[in-house]
Motif scaffolding. Structure first.
Motif, PDB file in Angstrom:
ATOM      1  N   LEU A 253     -12.011  32.893  40.009  1.00 40.88           N
ATOM      2  CA  LEU A 253     -13.661  32.872  39.756  1.00 40.88           C
ATOM      3  C   LEU A 253     -14.190  31.576  39.415  1.00 40.88           C
ATOM      4  CD1 LEU A 253     -14.608  36.340  38.567  1.00 40.88           C
ATOM      5  CD2 LEU A 253     -15.243  35.536  40.753  1.00 40.88           C
ATOM      6  N   GLN A 254     -14.991  30.825  40.023  1.00 38.38           N
ATOM      7  CA  GLN A 254     -15.530  29.474  39.465  1.00 38.38           C
ATOM      8  C   GLN A 254     -17.040  29.502  39.281  1.00 38.38           C
ATOM      9  OE1 GLN A 254     -15.498  25.520  41.715  1.00 38.38           O
ATOM     10  NE2 GLN A 254     -13.937  25.291  40.182  1.00 38.38           N
ATOM     11  N   VAL A 255     -17.473  29.393  38.049  1.00 38.31           N
ATOM     12  CA  VAL A 255     -18.927  29.200  37.721  1.00 38.31           C
ATOM     13  C   VAL A 255     -19.208  27.692  37.442  1.00 38.31           C
ATOM     14  CG1 VAL A 255     -20.698  30.015  36.402  1.00 38.31           C
ATOM     15  CG2 VAL A 255     -18.723  31.471  36.959  1.00 38.31           C
ATOM     16  N   VAL A 256     -20.373  27.258  38.318  1.00 37.02           N
ATOM     17  CA  VAL A 256     -20.728  25.926  38.095  1.00 37.02           C
ATOM     18  C   VAL A 256     -22.443  25.982  37.789  1.00 37.02           C
ATOM     19  CG1 VAL A 256     -21.317  23.747  38.968  1.00 37.02           C
ATOM     20  CG2 VAL A 256     -19.263  24.941  39.683  1.00 37.02           C
ATOM     21  N   TYR A 257     -22.808  25.442  36.683  1.00 36.92           N
ATOM     22  CA  TYR A 257     -24.292  25.474  36.342  1.00 36.92           C
ATOM     23  C   TYR A 257     -24.681  24.037  35.491  1.00 36.92           C
ATOM     24  CZ  TYR A 257     -22.343  27.246  31.937  1.00 36.92           C
ATOM     25  OH  TYR A 257     -21.786  27.415  30.700  1.00 36.92           O
ATOM     26  N   GLY A 258     -25.921  24.020  35.284  1.00 41.57           N
ATOM     27  CA  GLY A 258     -26.553  22.841  34.701  1.00 41.57           C
ATOM     28  C   GLY A 258     -27.134  21.799  35.354  1.00 41.57           C
ATOM     29  N   LEU A 259     -28.299  21.298  34.906  1.00 40.67           N
ATOM     30  CA  LEU A 259     -29.140  20.219  35.597  1.00 40.67           C
ATOM     31  C   LEU A 259     -28.791  19.050  34.940  1.00 40.67           C
ATOM     32  CD1 LEU A 259     -32.643  21.958  36.333  1.00 40.67           C
ATOM     33  CD2 LEU A 259     -30.596  21.785  37.780  1.00 40.67           C
ATOM     34  N   LEU A 260     -28.703  18.995  33.622  1.00 38.24           N
ATOM     35  CA  LEU A 260     -28.326  17.588  33.019  1.00 38.24           C
ATOM     36  C   LEU A 260     -26.905  17.596  32.783  1.00 38.24           C
ATOM     37  CD1 LEU A 260     -31.468  17.399  30.475  1.00 38.24           C
ATOM     38  CD2 LEU A 260     -31.311  16.429  32.732  1.00 38.24           C
ATOM     39  N   GLN A 261     -26.568  18.595  32.158  1.00 34.88           N
ATOM     40  CA  GLN A 261     -24.924  18.652  31.622  1.00 34.88           C
ATOM     41  C   GLN A 261     -24.538  19.499  32.654  1.00 34.88           C
ATOM     42  OE1 GLN A 261     -23.979  19.386  27.598  1.00 34.88           O
ATOM     43  NE2 GLN A 261     -21.873  19.281  28.101  1.00 34.88           N
ATOM     44  N   ARG A 262     -23.661  19.376  33.558  1.00 33.67           N
ATOM     45  CA  ARG A 262     -23.024  20.165  34.586  1.00 33.67           C
ATOM     46  C   ARG A 262     -21.821  20.551  34.048  1.00 33.67           C
ATOM     47  NH1 ARG A 262     -25.611  22.503  38.412  1.00 33.67           N
ATOM     48  NH2 ARG A 262     -24.523  22.905  40.316  1.00 33.67           N
ATOM     49  N   ARG A 263     -21.348  22.052  33.953  1.00 33.83           N
ATOM     50  CA  ARG A 263     -20.410  22.765  33.544  1.00 33.83           C
ATOM     51  C   ARG A 263     -19.725  23.618  34.626  1.00 33.83           C
ATOM     52  NH1 ARG A 263     -24.314  23.297  29.412  1.00 33.83           N
ATOM     53  NH2 ARG A 263     -23.526  22.747  27.336  1.00 33.83           N
ATOM     54  N   GLN A 264     -18.298  23.195  34.723  1.00 29.33           N
ATOM     55  CA  GLN A 264     -17.490  24.206  35.702  1.00 29.33           C
ATOM     56  C   GLN A 264     -16.511  24.878  34.911  1.00 29.33           C
ATOM     57  OE1 GLN A 264     -14.051  22.501  38.559  1.00 29.33           O
ATOM     58  NE2 GLN A 264     -16.306  22.028  39.416  1.00 29.33           N
ATOM     59  N   VAL A 265     -16.877  26.175  35.078  1.00 24.94           N
ATOM     60  CA  VAL A 265     -15.950  27.232  34.285  1.00 24.94           C
ATOM     61  C   VAL A 265     -14.992  27.868  35.181  1.00 24.94           C
ATOM     62  CG1 VAL A 265     -15.848  29.000  32.817  1.00 24.94           C
ATOM     63  CG2 VAL A 265     -17.483  27.458  32.499  1.00 24.94           C
ATOM     64  N   SER A 266     -13.614  27.845  35.103  1.00 24.31           N
ATOM     65  CA  SER A 266     -12.721  28.519  35.954  1.00 24.31           C
ATOM     66  C   SER A 266     -12.116  29.769  35.323  1.00 24.31           C
ATOM     67  CB  SER A 266     -11.534  27.751  36.587  1.00 24.31           C
ATOM     68  OG  SER A 266     -12.248  26.588  37.351  1.00 24.31           O
ATOM     69  N   ILE A 267     -12.234  31.033  36.051  1.00 23.86           N
ATOM     70  CA  ILE A 267     -11.348  32.241  35.330  1.00 23.86           C
ATOM     71  C   ILE A 267     -10.645  32.886  36.302  1.00 23.86           C
ATOM     72  CG2 ILE A 267     -12.159  34.349  34.154  1.00 23.86           C
ATOM     73  CD1 ILE A 267     -15.046  33.210  33.937  1.00 23.86           C
ATOM     74  N   PRO A 268      -9.321  32.936  36.095  1.00 25.88           N
ATOM     75  CA  PRO A 268      -8.444  33.554  36.800  1.00 25.88           C
ATOM     76  C   PRO A 268      -8.834  35.173  36.552  1.00 25.88           C
ATOM     77  CG  PRO A 268      -7.118  32.133  35.463  1.00 25.88           C
ATOM     78  CD  PRO A 268      -8.754  31.988  34.906  1.00 25.88           C
ATOM     79  N   VAL A 269      -8.932  35.944  37.834  1.00 23.40           N
ATOM     80  CA  VAL A 269      -9.306  37.402  37.909  1.00 23.40           C
ATOM     81  C   VAL A 269      -8.414  38.197  36.947  1.00 23.40           C
ATOM     82  CG1 VAL A 269      -9.730  39.306  39.295  1.00 23.40           C
ATOM     83  CG2 VAL A 269     -10.630  36.978  40.151  1.00 23.40           C
ATOM     84  N   GLY A 270      -6.981  38.002  37.222  1.00 27.65           N
ATOM     85  CA  GLY A 270      -6.061  38.709  36.587  1.00 27.65           C
ATOM     86  C   GLY A 270      -6.067  38.356  34.923  1.00 27.65           C
ATOM     87  N   ARG A 271      -6.872  37.670  34.400  1.00 29.21           N
ATOM     88  CA  ARG A 271      -6.869  37.667  33.039  1.00 29.21           C
ATOM     89  C   ARG A 271      -8.343  38.128  32.539  1.00 29.21           C
ATOM     90  NH1 ARG A 271      -4.582  31.406  32.769  1.00 29.21           N
ATOM     91  NH2 ARG A 271      -2.327  32.029  33.194  1.00 29.21           N
ATOM     92  N   ILE A 272      -9.137  38.822  33.513  1.00 28.55           N
ATOM     93  CA  ILE A 272     -10.323  39.390  33.056  1.00 28.55           C
ATOM     94  C   ILE A 272     -10.151  40.856  32.385  1.00 28.55           C
ATOM     95  CG2 ILE A 272     -12.566  40.340  33.637  1.00 28.55           C
ATOM     96  CD1 ILE A 272     -12.839  38.005  35.875  1.00 28.55           C
ATOM     97  N   GLN A 273     -10.494  40.864  31.287  1.00 26.83           N
ATOM     98  CA  GLN A 273     -10.170  42.272  30.498  1.00 26.83           C
ATOM     99  C   GLN A 273     -11.229  43.341  30.779  1.00 26.83           C
ATOM    100  OE1 GLN A 273      -9.341  40.822  26.524  1.00 26.83           O
ATOM    101  NE2 GLN A 273      -7.194  40.301  27.221  1.00 26.83           N
ATOM    102  N   ALA A 274     -12.494  42.855  30.987  1.00 27.04           N
ATOM    103  CA  ALA A 274     -13.774  43.825  31.127  1.00 27.04           C
ATOM    104  C   ALA A 274     -14.714  43.201  31.479  1.00 27.04           C
ATOM    105  CB  ALA A 274     -13.786  44.401  29.564  1.00 27.04           C
ATOM    106  N   VAL A 275     -15.830  43.837  31.910  1.00 28.36           N
ATOM    107  CA  VAL A 275     -17.000  43.403  32.330  1.00 28.36           C
ATOM    108  C   VAL A 275     -17.998  44.030  31.459  1.00 28.36           C
ATOM    109  CG1 VAL A 275     -16.335  42.745  34.714  1.00 28.36           C
ATOM    110  CG2 VAL A 275     -17.449  45.026  34.017  1.00 28.36           C
ATOM    111  N   ARG A 276     -19.184  43.005  31.074  1.00 29.42           N
ATOM    112  CA  ARG A 276     -20.189  43.567  30.123  1.00 29.42           C
ATOM    113  C   ARG A 276     -21.564  43.424  30.895  1.00 29.42           C
ATOM    114  NH1 ARG A 276     -21.616  40.204  25.951  1.00 29.42           N
ATOM    115  NH2 ARG A 276     -19.882  39.170  26.470  1.00 29.42           N
ATOM    116  N   LEU A 277     -22.140  44.519  31.146  1.00 30.95           N
ATOM    117  CA  LEU A 277     -23.612  44.462  31.558  1.00 30.95           C
ATOM    118  C   LEU A 277     -24.489  44.437  30.277  1.00 30.95           C
ATOM    119  CD1 LEU A 277     -21.810  45.724  33.756  1.00 30.95           C
ATOM    120  CD2 LEU A 277     -24.069  46.886  34.590  1.00 30.95           C
ATOM    121  N   VAL A 278     -25.567  43.623  30.281  1.00 31.01           N
ATOM    122  CA  VAL A 278     -26.248  43.395  29.264  1.00 31.01           C
ATOM    123  C   VAL A 278     -27.753  43.676  29.750  1.00 31.01           C
ATOM    124  CG1 VAL A 278     -27.230  41.842  27.040  1.00 31.01           C
ATOM    125  CG2 VAL A 278     -24.651  42.048  27.886  1.00 31.01           C
ATOM    126  N   GLU A 279     -28.394  44.398  29.107  1.00 33.36           N
ATOM    127  CA  GLU A 279     -30.005  44.580  29.854  1.00 33.36           C
ATOM    128  C   GLU A 279     -30.749  44.302  28.449  1.00 33.36           C
ATOM    129  OE1 GLU A 279     -30.307  48.321  31.931  1.00 33.36           O
ATOM    130  OE2 GLU A 279     -28.381  48.655  31.009  1.00 33.36           O
TER     131      GLU A 279
END
Length: 485
Positions: A253-279
């Motif tokens: 998985l790859q997440v890219v965001y930011g208008l001024l400071q651009r960040r690119q975060v890569s997350i191997p799916v096999g290393r995801i331990q849990a998902v968290r839904l925050v309301e």
């Protein structure tokens, strides 16, 4: 091509190293010197000379730091050597690396370079930061260090990459319902006030407030302040998460965001331990939630790096997980806590309010307003009880609880590092227990006041991993929906 020979950072690293020194150590000294010069009435010539000397020293330090900073990949490990006064050598084996992220600030984007952050399991901060690398070198480095991850990806899900972009309407709603930047705005104001006091500009705030009150209605002033802070917070979130894009390619998985400071975060799916839904409090009435992941590469201090999708509606959850994380796309019916536990949750909010209101009534004028605290505490406790629940489906567990926001964890059995149950003497008399789970990402969650039978059920579920005999339809022998103690 592997990076086996020692390499230096991009030349921009000289400037960035100088800025870092200025920010970390020299800025307070510079403010002190300028203040003393102004207070003693020195001529502008001395101010110019002082400024020139400071700039030259900082640039010289940046140059020496750049010359002494090298990196290479040696025997499957990233080796970083750095330090001017103290020589430091960091060796990070490839198997310990959980993620390699790219960041682009304003300076980086001008020179088309990136800052590379190397994360290891459970770290509260990046294990190594390479402040300025050209994009080809950064990609080559990541390819060299995550070679095993790429190979795993080729064995897993194949096919074209899936991409999803956050619309501006969703981004605006995400910013408007988030209080995340409000703390930053308040910190900036308080920091500015402290700075003004440090340089000798003493401000009589009481006088200013009295002056404002004489011309402006207090309620209007409060509304104006709240509205201004809310708009600033919304604007801050729009700049921070603008252009949010989520991509899944193979098992990454790859997440890219930011208008001024651009960040690119890569997350191997096999290393995801849990998902968290925050309301959040503002998002729940709108039926919206924020989706996070728990990864061993990011500790509890890396909150923003675990953000998988900023804002989605409840009806979109199934398609969102099914598209990007089918490993967690499973419906798990939640059962509420026992009815008898409601009184205990209400009392946990009511009693601290009573303890707080008594000294307020005794010592503070107009303390009768504090009488609302026990009622608010009881309502908060009831809210927490109504939100709490848990459920099991095969090897997956879902746990929902509330502090202020309602949070739901979905975790597979294999990701649980430790499972524990406990009880107090009062819980024991009432036939209740508490349980807690810990993950390698240092996340910890659980519930208070489940029944003894449910505690046995969860203990049995956790023990199935060691017996290796998961029943995907388990539990199927009990009807949870109407169970009460």
């Amino acid at each position: 091509m592997m990076i086996s020979e020692p390499r230096r950072l991009h030349l921009l690293g000289i400037l960035l190293g100088a800025f870092k020194l200025l920010k970390d150590f020299l800025l307070p000294l510079v403010i002190f010197l300028v203040t003393r010069i102004l207070q003693r009435g020195y001529s502008p010539f001395w101010l110019f000379v002082t400024g020139t000397v400071i700039i030259l020293v900082v640039l010289a330090w940046g140059l020496v730091s750049w010359l002494r900073f090298t990196f290479r990949v040696e025997n499957g490990a990233l080796v970083v050597e750095q330090g001017v006064l103290v020589r430091k050598r960091i060796v990070i084996p490839r198997e310990r690396i959980q993620a390699i992220d790219f960041n682009q600030g304003v300076w980086h984007r001008l020179f088309n370079v990136v800052s590379v952050q190397v994360e290891t399991a459970g770290g509260e901060k990046p294990e190594a930061i390479l402040y300025a690398l050209s994009m080809p070198v950064a990609r080559e480095l990541r390819q060299s260090l995550l070679l095993s991850g790429v190979e795993e990806g080729r064995k897993g899900v194949s096919g074209a990459a899936i991409l999803k972009r956050l619309s501006f309407k969703e981004l605006l709603l995400f910013g408007a319902t988030s209080g995340g930047a409000l703390g930053l705005v308040v910190s900036l104001f308080s920091g500015a006030w402290a700075l003004l006091d440090d340089i000798g500009l003493e401000l009589n705030w009481q006088q200013y407030v009295n002056w404002v009150w004489s011309y402006v209605n207090l309620m209007y002033l409060i509304l104006f302040t709240v509205l201004t802070l809310w708009l600033l917070a919304t604007l801050g979130m729009v700049f921070k998460y603008g252009g949010f894009t989520l991509t899944r390619s193979g098992d990454k998985l790859q997440v890219v965001y930011g208008l001024l400071q651009r960040r690119q975060v890569s997350i191997p799916v096999g290393r995801i331990q849990a998902v968290r839904l925050v309301e959040g409090v503002l998002r729940q009435p709108l039926g919206c939630f924020t989706l996070h992941v728990e990864s061993a590469g990011y500790g509890p201090q890396s909150h923003e790096k675990t953000l998988l999708w900023p804002l989605a509606r409840q009806k979109e959850l199934e398609s969102l997980l099914g598209e990007f994380l089918p490993e967690f796309a499973i419906k798990i019916p939640l059962q509420p806590l026992p009815f008898k536990a409601m009184r205990r949750y209400v009392l946990r909010g009511f009693i601290p309010g009573i303890l707080l209101v008594l000294p307020v009534l005794a010592w503070l004028p107009r303390g009768e307003l504090a009488l609302a605290l026990p009622i608010l505490g009881a309502l908060w406790g009831f809210w927490g009880y109504k939100s709490a629940g848990w459920g099991v489906q095969g090897n997956m567990l879902a746990v929902r609880s509330r502090s202020l926001a309602r949070t739901t964890f979905i975790v597979p059995n294999r990701s649980v590092q430790s499972f524990s149950t406990s009880y107090t003497i009062w819980q024991h008399r009432a036939g209740f227990m508490s349980f807690d789970l810990d993950l390698a990402s240092q996340a910890s969650f659980g519930l208070t006041d489940i029944s003894l039978t449910d505690a046995d059920t969860l203990t049995h579920w956790f023990g199935q991993r060691h017996r290796g005999n998961f029943d995907e339809t388990w539990p199927h022998t009990r009807d949870f929906s109407h169970e009460k103690i």
